[in-house]
Design a protein around this motif. Structure first.
Motif, PDB file in Angstrom:
ATOM      1  N   ARG A 144     103.023   5.778  26.081  1.00 50.91           N
ATOM      2  CA  ARG A 144     102.107   4.724  25.620  1.00 50.91           C
ATOM      3  C   ARG A 144     100.657   5.181  25.723  1.00 50.91           C
ATOM      4  O   ARG A 144      99.837   4.878  24.855  1.00 50.91           O
ATOM      5  CB  ARG A 144     102.308   3.453  26.454  1.00 50.91           C
ATOM      6  N   LEU A 145     100.337   5.906  26.795  1.00 50.98           N
ATOM      7  CA  LEU A 145      98.965   6.374  26.980  1.00 50.98           C
ATOM      8  C   LEU A 145      98.568   7.342  25.877  1.00 50.98           C
ATOM      9  O   LEU A 145      97.495   7.210  25.271  1.00 50.98           O
ATOM     10  CB  LEU A 145      98.827   7.035  28.347  1.00 50.98           C
ATOM     11  N   ASP A 146      99.436   8.310  25.592  1.00 51.30           N
ATOM     12  CA  ASP A 146      99.128   9.283  24.546  1.00 51.30           C
ATOM     13  C   ASP A 146      98.974   8.601  23.190  1.00 51.30           C
ATOM     14  O   ASP A 146      98.070   8.937  22.416  1.00 51.30           O
ATOM     15  CB  ASP A 146     100.222  10.342  24.468  1.00 51.30           C
ATOM     16  N   ALA A 147      99.865   7.654  22.889  1.00 55.15           N
ATOM     17  CA  ALA A 147      99.811   6.962  21.601  1.00 55.15           C
ATOM     18  C   ALA A 147      98.512   6.179  21.449  1.00 55.15           C
ATOM     19  O   ALA A 147      97.929   6.119  20.353  1.00 55.15           O
ATOM     20  CB  ALA A 147     101.012   6.033  21.454  1.00 55.15           C
ATOM     21  N   ALA A 148      98.036   5.590  22.540  1.00 55.45           N
ATOM     22  CA  ALA A 148      96.811   4.786  22.478  1.00 55.45           C
ATOM     23  C   ALA A 148      95.554   5.648  22.427  1.00 55.45           C
ATOM     24  O   ALA A 148      94.597   5.330  21.701  1.00 55.45           O
ATOM     25  CB  ALA A 148      96.745   3.858  23.690  1.00 55.45           C
ATOM     26  N   ILE A 149      95.532   6.732  23.190  1.00 55.77           N
ATOM     27  CA  ILE A 149      94.310   7.516  23.368  1.00 55.77           C
ATOM     28  C   ILE A 149      94.150   8.610  22.325  1.00 55.77           C
ATOM     29  O   ILE A 149      93.020   8.988  21.974  1.00 55.77           O
ATOM     30  CB  ILE A 149      94.268   8.115  24.786  1.00 55.77           C
ATOM     31  N   ALA A 150      95.243   9.133  21.781  1.00 57.80           N
ATOM     32  CA  ALA A 150      95.144  10.241  20.822  1.00 57.80           C
ATOM     33  C   ALA A 150      94.218   9.934  19.646  1.00 57.80           C
ATOM     34  O   ALA A 150      93.397  10.781  19.260  1.00 57.80           O
ATOM     35  CB  ALA A 150      96.530  10.639  20.329  1.00 57.80           C
ATOM     36  N   ALA A 175      90.677  12.023  18.794  1.00 59.97           N
ATOM     37  CA  ALA A 175      90.334  12.640  17.514  1.00 59.97           C
ATOM     38  C   ALA A 175      88.929  12.257  17.068  1.00 59.97           C
ATOM     39  O   ALA A 175      88.222  13.039  16.429  1.00 59.97           O
ATOM     40  CB  ALA A 175      91.353  12.234  16.456  1.00 59.97           C
ATOM     41  N   GLN A 176      88.511  11.034  17.449  1.00 57.35           N
ATOM     42  CA  GLN A 176      87.188  10.544  17.054  1.00 57.35           C
ATOM     43  C   GLN A 176      86.104  10.979  18.032  1.00 57.35           C
ATOM     44  O   GLN A 176      84.951  11.212  17.638  1.00 57.35           O
ATOM     45  CB  GLN A 176      87.230   9.012  16.962  1.00 57.35           C
ATOM     46  N   TYR A 177      86.460  11.064  19.312  1.00 62.13           N
ATOM     47  CA  TYR A 177      85.486  11.405  20.361  1.00 62.13           C
ATOM     48  C   TYR A 177      86.039  12.575  21.194  1.00 62.13           C
ATOM     49  O   TYR A 177      86.307  12.422  22.396  1.00 62.13           O
ATOM     50  CB  TYR A 177      85.243  10.206  21.274  1.00 62.13           C
ATOM     51  N   PRO A 178      86.231  13.739  20.613  1.00 63.22           N
ATOM     52  CA  PRO A 178      86.951  14.829  21.284  1.00 63.22           C
ATOM     53  C   PRO A 178      86.292  15.348  22.553  1.00 63.22           C
ATOM     54  O   PRO A 178      86.985  15.883  23.425  1.00 63.22           O
ATOM     55  CB  PRO A 178      87.012  15.919  20.208  1.00 63.22           C
TER      56      PRO A 178
END
Length: 262
Positions: free
Chosen positions: A43-49, A53-56
């Motif tokens: 869930r964390l990866d799905a939310a933060i990925a 991508a926008q704020y690398p």
């Protein structure tokens, strides 16, 4: 409005959904670096990925259970390694337990105590050495109106949230010598995954909107709708920022007027 948090570093616990994710998103948009965590890696990866991508260059995240000191230490150390500082904390990780006195087990009581108290204590223990080095150090503890207006059907959650509110006030005094501000945001009924799960568990014949409208009437909310996580995040971001630099030990309700206390 420029909140003056650009290139500052914030830690947000429980960042995979709801209020936590909204706080992560708002702080990134304000130019802050953000360190976040949750227990569920998927869930964390799905939310933060998508945010990464926008704020690398502004994100650090990993799984961590805030009740476990070593996992919190690892989280803070990873954030400091990447960004070199910790300036702000949002203690958000939490949940509500629907139970009354008879149905609350000893394990339930201990689980609520561990999460509401050590979910904050562990983070502050790990981050405090870095907060003391910041000239804008601030902490916001996400709480609930239950802290001052308890619900017998949420008895353990109400009691531990009251304790957290008391702890937050004490911390605002204890940490003042280190110029660390500590404030609380108390929420009402917010449209999060937790609320959606409560609706499904109720097995109501009403639609979600109808169910919430009835819940809103029963609770006496002045604004008859669910609050949005983004509305909570806006309040949190302001309290974290130097714009509220003379505010500590305060409690801000973001609850649609549900609180009937003075």
């Amino acid at each position: 409005m420029d909140l003056d948090v650009r290139e500052r570093t914030a830690v947000v616990t429980g960042g995979s959904s709801g209020i936590g994710l909204a706080c992560v998103t708002r702080l990134l948009a304000e130019g802050a670096n953000v360190v976040t965590c949750a227990r569920d890696r998927e869930r964390l990866d799905a939310a933060i990925a998508p945010l990464d991508a926008q704020y690398p260059a502004q994100l650090s995240w990993q799984t961590a259970d805030v009740r476990t000191g070593q996992e919190v230490d690892d989280l803070i150390n990873a954030g400091v390694k990447k960004f070199g500082a910790i300036d702000m904390i949002v203690n958000n990780a939490g949940q509500s337990l629907s139970s009354n006195f008879d149905s609350t087990t000893d394990a339930d009581w201990m689980s609520e105590f561990q999460l509401k108290f050590f979910g904050v204590i562990n983070v502050l223990r790990a981050a405090r050495p870095w907060l003391t080095q910041s000239e804008v150090a601030s902490v916001v503890n996400i709480n609930a109106v239950l802290a001052r207006q308890p619900n017998a059907n949420l008895i353990a959650t109400s009691a531990t949230r009251a304790g957290l509110l008391n702890l937050s006030k004490s911390l605002s005094v204890d940490f003042s010598d280190d110029n660390i501000r500590v404030n609380s945001v108390c929420v009402g009924v917010i449209d999060t995954g937790q609320m959606r799960r409560r609706y499904r568990a109720a097995e109501s014949e009403l639609s979600f909107d109808q169910w919430y409208e009835q819940l809103s009437l029963n609770l006496g909310t002045n604004i008859p709708r669910l609050g949005r996580p983004e509305e909570v995040a806006a309040a949190v971001a302001f309290l974290l920022s130097p714009l509220s630099g003379y505010t500590t030990g305060a409690v801000l309700d973001v609850a649609g007027g549900i609180g009937r206390y003075v």
